[in-house]
Every structure is written in C-alpha cells, then in structure tokens.
Design an enzyme around this catalytic site. Structure first.
Site, PDB file in Angstrom:
ATOM      1  CG  HIS A 233      -1.740   1.202   1.413  1.00 50.15           C
ATOM      2  ND1 HIS A 233      -3.048   1.286   0.987  1.00 50.15           N
ATOM      3  CD2 HIS A 233      -1.457   2.411   1.960  1.00 50.15           C
ATOM      4  CE1 HIS A 233      -3.530   2.485   1.273  1.00 50.15           C
ATOM      5  NE2 HIS A 233      -2.581   3.184   1.866  1.00 50.15           N
ATOM      6  CD  GLU A 234       1.957   3.570   3.717  1.00 55.58           C
ATOM      7  OE1 GLU A 234       2.275   4.649   3.162  1.00 55.58           O
ATOM      8  OE2 GLU A 234       0.932   3.451   4.403  1.00 55.58           O
TER       9      GLU A 234
ATOM     10  CD  GLU B 252      -4.800   6.492   2.171  1.00 51.85           C
ATOM     11  OE1 GLU B 252      -4.687   5.263   2.386  1.00 51.85           O
ATOM     12  OE2 GLU B 252      -3.846   7.271   2.271  1.00 51.85           O
TER      13      GLU B 252
ATOM     14  CG  HIS C 263       0.281   6.197  -0.488  1.00 48.99           C
ATOM     15  ND1 HIS C 263      -0.811   6.881  -0.975  1.00 48.99           N
ATOM     16  CD2 HIS C 263      -0.137   5.602   0.664  1.00 48.99           C
ATOM     17  CE1 HIS C 263      -1.849   6.706  -0.163  1.00 48.99           C
ATOM     18  NE2 HIS C 263      -1.460   5.930   0.833  1.00 48.99           N
TER      19      HIS C 263
END
Length: 296
Positions: A134-135, A197, A138
C-alpha cells in the site's frame, strides 16, 4: 509592481495547470518534478536515518526487522515493474523500533516501518505485505508530488488573499497564518485524499498478489486496526489512512480481480521451488559421486 506581476503569473500558471491535469503538473512547473522531488526526499531520508541510527532505534537483525525486509524484498521487483513515473526508484526500507503503529513511503521509494504496527497488531507476513505494498503504491502514484502541488496552490492563494484583504481592510498580513490553521483544521493538509487511498489500496493488492501474498490479508489488517485502535481513531496511521467499514467493503470488492493473480503466483513459486529442489538434489548426487571417485 514586479512582485504583483509575479504573483499574478503564478496564479495564472496554477490555474492553467489545474485545467490541464491537476496538482502534480503544478508541482512540476514549480520545480517539484519527479527527479527533483525524489532526490530531495533521498537527502531527507538519509538525514532521518542518520538521526535514528544515532539514537539506536534502527533494527536490522531482530525477528520483526528480518520479516519486514524479506517481505519488502519480494515486493520490490513488482513495484519496479509498476513504476510509470519515468524515473527509476532506489527502493530502501528501514525498520524503526517504536511503539507507534505506523509506516510510510517517501518519494522515490524511501520507506520506514515502525515495529509497533507489526507487534501491536500481531501481523502475519501477508498482512505486512498489505501495508508495505500500500505504501509503495503511494510512492509509485506520486501522491506526495500531488500534495506538493496542492501546497503551492494553497500558498499562492493565501498570498494573494492576504494582499487583497490588507488593501481593502488594512488587516495585518502577519495574521494570515490563522487561515492556514483553518485549512489544517478541515483536513486540507492531510497527506492523502480518500481517492488516493483507494488507489493505494488497489495498487497494494496487485503488488502483494503478484509477489505471492494473500490479498485477503489487506482486509484483516484493517479489521485488526478497528479492533485494536477503534474505527477512525486518532492513531497516526489511521488518521491519515481512514479505517472504516466502507474501506474494508471496498477492499473486499477488489479481491476477485487479484485473487487469480495470487493463485498463479503461488503456482509459479511452487514450480520454482521444485526446480530448485531438483537442482540441489542433482548437485548433492554429483558431490557424492565426486567423493567416491576421490576415495578410489
């Protein structure tokens, strides 16, 4: 006069670039292009890790650190393949000993995972992959660059607003910081929007599935977040990554698309493991034969 013209030029450029594509383009034209931003982040990361090292909080050989780094290294090749920024990332990850349940990725792939998020949530390797993936997304989506563009627009608007307010009311421009505080209060300076997100969730699911980690773990991570810290609590990670039923439901809807990718990755991993085992077995037989020849 030059100052006013410069301000007008900035706001005109900002408006133009919003029309063409948004905050990322504003960041580019104002000198926050991908390469520059990544290089700047790398310097900040080095400074940050230097301080962490001096404080003795970087973990390398602990079980948590080894698990996190193993997951990270499995994800990196797929993150590189997903990079569409035009600039190669120099992925780095450090595990910091802290009770804070947090993790983040800076521009260019500089990452930190705090031990608190692994230990307090009792994360499995699959769940660690959900957070790291997930990071990573980003960073790959350049959400920090978009945030930089938004900051530029906000600062420019406040600057012009301050001048206009002063000319009409005589207000002290030094008091205009109050408006920035209001923007903070209403969440305009949160690191990532809900849309960003969602993009990070989708990209993270894809990365972990490709690496052979079960995407269902992305759901259990946020279920654990809710259980341990409460839904939408003020905990650092949760405050910038809203944890709620709607998010979990959205993740569940994404699963049918990535589960086949995961199953294929598992099959590939088994095939590769079997080949490696066969090669190792053949090498052992060859070594045994060589030893017998030497004895004779």
């Amino acid at each position: 006069m030059y100052s006013i013209r410069r301000k007008l030029k900035l706001i005109t450029l900002s408006a133009l670039y919003i029309a063409l594509g948004g905050c990322a383009q504003v960041a580019d034209v104002m000198g926050y292009d991908t390469q520059t931003l990544n290089a700047s982040a790398a310097k900040s990361y080095t400074k940050m890790m230097g301080q962490a090292k001096a404080e003795g909080v970087i973990e390398t050989n602990t079980p948590v650190a080894k698990r996190v780094r193993t997951v990270f290294q499995r994800l990196v090749p797929y993150a590189n393949a997903a990079n569409q920024t035009g600039v190669p990332f120099d992925w780095q990850l450090n595990v910091i000993r802290s009770n804070e349940p947090n993790a983040f990725a800076m521009p260019g792939g500089k990452m930190v995972v705090y031990t608190g998020i692994v230990e307090r949530l009792n994360l499995s390797d699959d769940e660690i992959a959900a957070i790291v993936g997930h990071e990573m997304t980003h960073a790959l989506q350049e959400h920090s660059k978009k945030a930089a563009g938004q900051q530029i627009l906000t600062s420019t608007a406040l600057e012009l607003g301050s001048a206009a307010l002063q000319s009409k009311t005589g207000a002290n421009p030094n008091n205009m910081g109050l408006y920035k505080d209001i923007l903070n209060q209403y969440g305009l300076t949160l690191p990532f929007s809900r849309h960003q997100e969602n993009k990070a969730d989708a990209g993270g699911l894809q990365l972990m599935a490709q690496a052979g980690y079960d995407p269902n773990a992305a759901v259990t991570v946020w279920q654990k977040m809710n259980k341990v810290f409460g839904n939408n609590s003020g905990t650092s990670l949760i405050s910038t990554h809203p944890s709620n039923d709607a998010r979990i439901a959205a993740l569940k809807k994404m699963l049918p698309e990535v589960l086949p990718v995961y199953e294929q990755a598992k099959l590939n991993n088994k095939t590769q493991a079997a080949k490696a085992k066969n090669v190792q077995g053949a090498n052992n037989v060859r070594k045994g034969t060589d030893k017998k020849k030497n004895r004779s």
